[in-house]
Write a protein that holds these residues in place. Structure first.
Motif, mmCIF file in Angstrom:
data_model
loop_
_atom_site.group_PDB
_atom_site.id
_atom_site.type_symbol
_atom_site.label_atom_id
_atom_site.label_comp_id
_atom_site.label_asym_id
_atom_site.label_seq_id
_atom_site.Cartn_x
_atom_site.Cartn_y
_atom_site.Cartn_z
ATOM 1 N N PRO A 92 0.839 -1.103 -0.019
ATOM 2 C CA PRO A 92 -0.095 -0.111 0.028
ATOM 3 C C PRO A 92 0.727 1.282 -0.013
ATOM 4 C CG PRO A 92 -0.137 -1.015 2.089
ATOM 5 C CD PRO A 92 0.546 -2.202 1.362
ATOM 6 N N GLU A 93 1.876 1.272 0.475
ATOM 7 C CA GLU A 93 3.085 2.337 0.595
ATOM 8 C C GLU A 93 3.192 2.922 -0.735
ATOM 9 O OE1 GLU A 93 5.604 -0.997 0.983
ATOM 10 O OE2 GLU A 93 3.480 -0.635 1.529
ATOM 11 N N TYR A 94 3.178 2.053 -1.631
ATOM 12 C CA TYR A 94 3.715 2.261 -3.181
ATOM 13 C C TYR A 94 2.354 2.732 -3.953
ATOM 14 C CZ TYR A 94 8.169 0.580 -2.192
ATOM 15 O OH TYR A 94 9.312 0.101 -1.605
ATOM 16 N N TYR A 95 1.243 2.089 -3.724
ATOM 17 C CA TYR A 95 0.018 2.292 -4.645
ATOM 18 C C TYR A 95 -1.115 3.042 -3.954
ATOM 19 C CZ TYR A 95 2.339 -1.257 -7.459
ATOM 20 O OH TYR A 95 3.200 -2.179 -8.062
ATOM 21 N N ASN A 96 -1.202 3.153 -2.720
ATOM 22 C CA ASN A 96 -2.404 4.067 -2.256
ATOM 23 C C ASN A 96 -2.363 5.534 -2.532
ATOM 24 O OD1 ASN A 96 -3.717 1.662 -1.394
ATOM 25 N ND2 ASN A 96 -3.206 1.832 0.742
ATOM 26 N N SER A 97 -1.035 5.976 -2.638
ATOM 27 C CA SER A 97 -0.876 7.391 -2.739
ATOM 28 C C SER A 97 -0.720 7.895 -4.246
ATOM 29 C CB SER A 97 0.548 7.811 -2.315
ATOM 30 O OG SER A 97 1.650 7.227 -2.822
ATOM 31 N N LEU A 98 -0.768 6.767 -5.116
ATOM 32 C CA LEU A 98 -0.839 7.181 -6.559
ATOM 33 C C LEU A 98 -2.362 7.736 -6.989
ATOM 34 C CD1 LEU A 98 1.072 4.084 -8.100
ATOM 35 C CD2 LEU A 98 2.097 6.538 -7.754
ATOM 36 N N PRO A 99 -2.505 8.553 -8.023
ATOM 37 C CA PRO A 99 -3.637 8.704 -8.479
ATOM 38 C C PRO A 99 -4.453 7.730 -8.954
ATOM 39 C CG PRO A 99 -2.160 10.245 -9.407
ATOM 40 C CD PRO A 99 -1.346 9.409 -8.586
ATOM 41 N N HIS A 100 -5.738 7.357 -8.534
ATOM 42 C CA HIS A 100 -6.320 6.245 -9.290
ATOM 43 C C HIS A 100 -7.899 6.707 -9.341
ATOM 44 C CE1 HIS A 100 -6.709 5.759 -4.835
ATOM 45 N NE2 HIS A 100 -7.927 5.278 -5.140
ATOM 46 N N TYR A 101 -8.594 5.885 -9.942
ATOM 47 C CA TYR A 101 -10.015 6.162 -10.369
ATOM 48 C C TYR A 101 -10.903 5.228 -9.449
ATOM 49 C CZ TYR A 101 -9.033 9.186 -14.324
ATOM 50 O OH TYR A 101 -8.846 10.115 -14.923
ATOM 51 N N SER A 102 -12.032 5.508 -8.808
ATOM 52 C CA SER A 102 -12.734 4.722 -8.155
ATOM 53 C C SER A 102 -14.269 4.373 -8.893
ATOM 54 C CB SER A 102 -13.120 5.111 -6.677
ATOM 55 O OG SER A 102 -13.648 6.274 -6.849
ATOM 56 N N SER A 103 -14.403 5.080 -10.030
ATOM 57 C CA SER A 103 -15.590 4.916 -11.022
ATOM 58 C C SER A 103 -15.028 4.903 -12.419
ATOM 59 C CB SER A 103 -16.255 6.401 -10.894
ATOM 60 O OG SER A 103 -17.127 6.452 -11.948
ATOM 61 N N TRP A 104 -15.518 3.683 -12.729
ATOM 62 C CA TRP A 104 -15.518 3.061 -14.278
ATOM 63 C C TRP A 104 -16.067 4.163 -15.099
ATOM 64 C CZ3 TRP A 104 -12.788 -1.268 -15.347
ATOM 65 C CH2 TRP A 104 -12.901 -1.656 -16.581
ATOM 66 N N TRP A 105 -17.154 4.770 -14.848
ATOM 67 C CA TRP A 105 -17.898 5.545 -15.930
ATOM 68 C C TRP A 105 -16.723 6.987 -15.919
ATOM 69 C CZ3 TRP A 105 -20.719 3.895 -19.069
ATOM 70 C CH2 TRP A 105 -21.536 2.888 -18.568
ATOM 71 N N ARG A 106 -16.185 7.379 -14.639
ATOM 72 C CA ARG A 106 -15.312 8.686 -14.730
ATOM 73 C C ARG A 106 -14.293 8.446 -15.526
ATOM 74 N NH1 ARG A 106 -15.431 14.047 -13.630
ATOM 75 N NH2 ARG A 106 -13.504 14.488 -13.413
ATOM 76 N N VAL A 107 -13.459 7.015 -15.769
ATOM 77 C CA VAL A 107 -12.714 6.691 -16.448
ATOM 78 C C VAL A 107 -12.890 6.881 -18.006
ATOM 79 C CG1 VAL A 107 -11.113 4.694 -17.189
ATOM 80 C CG2 VAL A 107 -11.546 5.057 -14.911
ATOM 81 N N ILE A 108 -13.870 6.421 -18.387
ATOM 82 C CA ILE A 108 -14.436 6.759 -19.621
ATOM 83 C C ILE A 108 -14.702 7.822 -20.119
ATOM 84 C CG2 ILE A 108 -16.452 5.978 -21.301
ATOM 85 C CD1 ILE A 108 -16.526 3.297 -19.607
ATOM 86 N N TYR A 109 -15.500 8.787 -19.098
ATOM 87 C CA TYR A 109 -15.890 10.099 -19.294
ATOM 88 C C TYR A 109 -14.486 10.835 -19.599
ATOM 89 C CZ TYR A 109 -17.248 14.947 -18.479
ATOM 90 O OH TYR A 109 -17.480 16.365 -18.567
ATOM 91 N N GLU A 110 -13.436 10.873 -18.719
ATOM 92 C CA GLU A 110 -12.044 11.351 -18.928
ATOM 93 C C GLU A 110 -11.443 11.029 -20.255
ATOM 94 O OE1 GLU A 110 -10.284 13.633 -16.978
ATOM 95 O OE2 GLU A 110 -12.145 13.928 -15.759
ATOM 96 N N TYR A 111 -11.725 9.881 -20.532
ATOM 97 C CA TYR A 111 -10.933 9.411 -21.814
ATOM 98 C C TYR A 111 -11.398 10.092 -23.141
ATOM 99 C CZ TYR A 111 -9.082 6.129 -25.416
ATOM 100 O OH TYR A 111 -8.269 5.801 -26.436
ATOM 101 N N VAL A 112 -12.846 10.226 -23.046
ATOM 102 C CA VAL A 112 -13.542 10.679 -24.205
ATOM 103 C C VAL A 112 -13.461 12.239 -24.326
ATOM 104 C CG1 VAL A 112 -16.057 11.101 -25.216
ATOM 105 C CG2 VAL A 112 -15.217 8.768 -24.404
ATOM 106 N N THR A 113 -13.515 13.066 -23.071
ATOM 107 C CA THR A 113 -13.853 14.331 -22.992
ATOM 108 C C THR A 113 -12.424 15.087 -22.848
ATOM 109 O OG1 THR A 113 -14.250 14.529 -20.430
ATOM 110 C CG2 THR A 113 -16.292 14.252 -22.338
#
Length: 91
Positions: free
Chosen positions: A41-62
């Motif tokens: 967790p010390e390597y991954y929890n502080s990295l930016p990540h998405y918790s919404s699949w829809w947000r991933v798609i929205y960001e990719y498209v827009t």
């Protein structure tokens, strides 16, 4: 940059959302990538990540900075070492 998606859809999408973990450990089977995140967790929890699949798609498209042609070319370790004087060109 690359981001992980951490959410319930990983269960039905064969853990495709564990993107950073996959790039760090490309030979770890996808079924084990959640464990990589859990034990480090010390390597991954502080990295930016998405918790919404829809947000991933929205960001990719827009967002023009996230599309298929928005890639970051990272410097090779040797180039960084030469730039800061820790490696010579003979290394």
């Amino acid at each position: 940059e690359t981001y992980s998606y951490v959410g319930p859809l990983n269960w039905v999408a064969f853990n495709v959302g564990f993107h950073n973990e996959h790039h760090d450990f490309p030979f770890v089977p996808g079924s084990r990538l959640p464990e990589v995140r859990r034990i480090a967790p010390e390597y991954y929890n502080s990295l930016p990540h998405y918790s919404s699949w829809w947000r991933v798609i929205y960001e990719y498209v827009t967002n023009p900075e996230v599309g298929p042609f928005s890639r970051i070319k990272r410097k090779r370790l040797a180039d960084v070492g030469q730039a800061n004087g820790t490696l010579s060109k003979d290394d």
